[in-house]
Design a protein around this motif. Structure first.
Motif, PDB file in Angstrom:
ATOM      1  N   LYS A  71       0.840  -1.044  -0.082  1.00 45.83           N
ATOM      2  CA  LYS A  71      -0.107  -0.016  -0.122  1.00 45.83           C
ATOM      3  C   LYS A  71       0.885   1.221   0.028  1.00 45.83           C
ATOM      4  O   LYS A  71       1.902   1.507   0.764  1.00 45.83           O
ATOM      5  CB  LYS A  71      -0.948  -0.060   1.225  1.00 45.83           C
ATOM      6  N   GLU A  72       0.538   2.195  -0.863  1.00 41.80           N
ATOM      7  CA  GLU A  72       1.548   3.464  -1.045  1.00 41.80           C
ATOM      8  C   GLU A  72       3.089   3.209  -0.999  1.00 41.80           C
ATOM      9  O   GLU A  72       3.725   3.850  -0.251  1.00 41.80           O
ATOM     10  CB  GLU A  72       0.914   4.271   0.009  1.00 41.80           C
ATOM     11  N   ALA A 127       5.226   3.937  -3.654  1.00 44.94           N
ATOM     12  CA  ALA A 127       5.849   5.065  -4.218  1.00 44.94           C
ATOM     13  C   ALA A 127       5.876   5.842  -2.918  1.00 44.94           C
ATOM     14  O   ALA A 127       7.064   6.633  -2.821  1.00 44.94           O
ATOM     15  CB  ALA A 127       5.202   5.403  -5.429  1.00 44.94           C
ATOM     16  N   ASN A 128       4.920   6.179  -2.294  1.00 41.52           N
ATOM     17  CA  ASN A 128       5.118   7.232  -1.307  1.00 41.52           C
ATOM     18  C   ASN A 128       6.152   6.820  -0.199  1.00 41.52           C
ATOM     19  O   ASN A 128       6.687   7.782   0.290  1.00 41.52           O
ATOM     20  CB  ASN A 128       3.582   7.710  -0.604  1.00 41.52           C
ATOM     21  N   LYS A 129       5.881   5.580   0.139  1.00 39.76           N
ATOM     22  CA  LYS A 129       7.024   5.201   1.319  1.00 39.76           C
ATOM     23  C   LYS A 129       8.514   5.494   0.625  1.00 39.76           C
ATOM     24  O   LYS A 129       9.283   5.946   1.549  1.00 39.76           O
ATOM     25  CB  LYS A 129       6.676   3.836   1.671  1.00 39.76           C
ATOM     26  N   THR A 168       9.554   7.232  -1.751  1.00 38.23           N
ATOM     27  CA  THR A 168       9.734   8.729  -1.524  1.00 38.23           C
ATOM     28  C   THR A 168      10.428   9.342  -0.488  1.00 38.23           C
ATOM     29  O   THR A 168      11.052   9.986  -0.179  1.00 38.23           O
ATOM     30  CB  THR A 168       8.635   9.390  -2.465  1.00 38.23           C
ATOM     31  N   HIS A 169       9.378   8.730   0.602  1.00 38.01           N
ATOM     32  CA  HIS A 169       9.441   9.671   2.005  1.00 38.01           C
ATOM     33  C   HIS A 169      10.965   9.091   2.541  1.00 38.01           C
ATOM     34  O   HIS A 169      11.489   9.975   3.140  1.00 38.01           O
ATOM     35  CB  HIS A 169       8.349   9.162   2.820  1.00 38.01           C
ATOM     36  N   LYS A 170      11.436   7.831   2.405  1.00 41.66           N
ATOM     37  CA  LYS A 170      12.509   7.505   2.729  1.00 41.66           C
ATOM     38  C   LYS A 170      13.582   8.025   2.227  1.00 41.66           C
ATOM     39  O   LYS A 170      14.573   8.370   2.719  1.00 41.66           O
ATOM     40  CB  LYS A 170      12.726   5.813   2.539  1.00 41.66           C
ATOM     41  N   THR A 208      13.633  11.171   0.849  1.00 36.66           N
ATOM     42  CA  THR A 208      13.783  12.563   1.023  1.00 36.66           C
ATOM     43  C   THR A 208      14.168  12.603   2.291  1.00 36.66           C
ATOM     44  O   THR A 208      14.871  13.612   2.905  1.00 36.66           O
ATOM     45  CB  THR A 208      12.482  13.227   0.717  1.00 36.66           C
TER      46      THR A 208
END
Length: 86
Positions: A42-43, A45-47, A49-51, A53
């Protein structure tokens, strides 16, 4: 989901073999159960990207030498190929 099974095991003794009941638990997934680990993908790509950044300096220090080494090797191989051309 699990089920309990009774197994009969034979134990060897001096007089012969003695049957003994042993309980075993068998774990399995239902064929109708599709959500084994729903939160893992789940999500995604967001995980990622967050890691990145959050840890951009570590990411650069990890990826930089790998890319540098790869480009050096490719350049070296190309120069060797051009030197032994004739």
């Amino acid at each position: 989901m699990f089920r309990s099974e009774s197994l009969i095991c034979l134990i060897k003794s001096e007089m012969g073999k003695i049957p003994v009941k042993i309980k075993a638990v068998v774990y399995g997934l239902s064929p109708f159960q599709q959500k084994v680990m729903p939160g893992l993908w789940k999500e995604l790509a967001n995980k990622i990207t967050h890691k990145v950044t959050e840890n951009w300096l570590s990411a650069i220090l990890l990826v930089g030498p790998v890319v540098g080494t790869y480009s050096y090797v490719q350049n070296y191989k190309e120069r060797e190929k051009m030197e032994h051309r004739y």
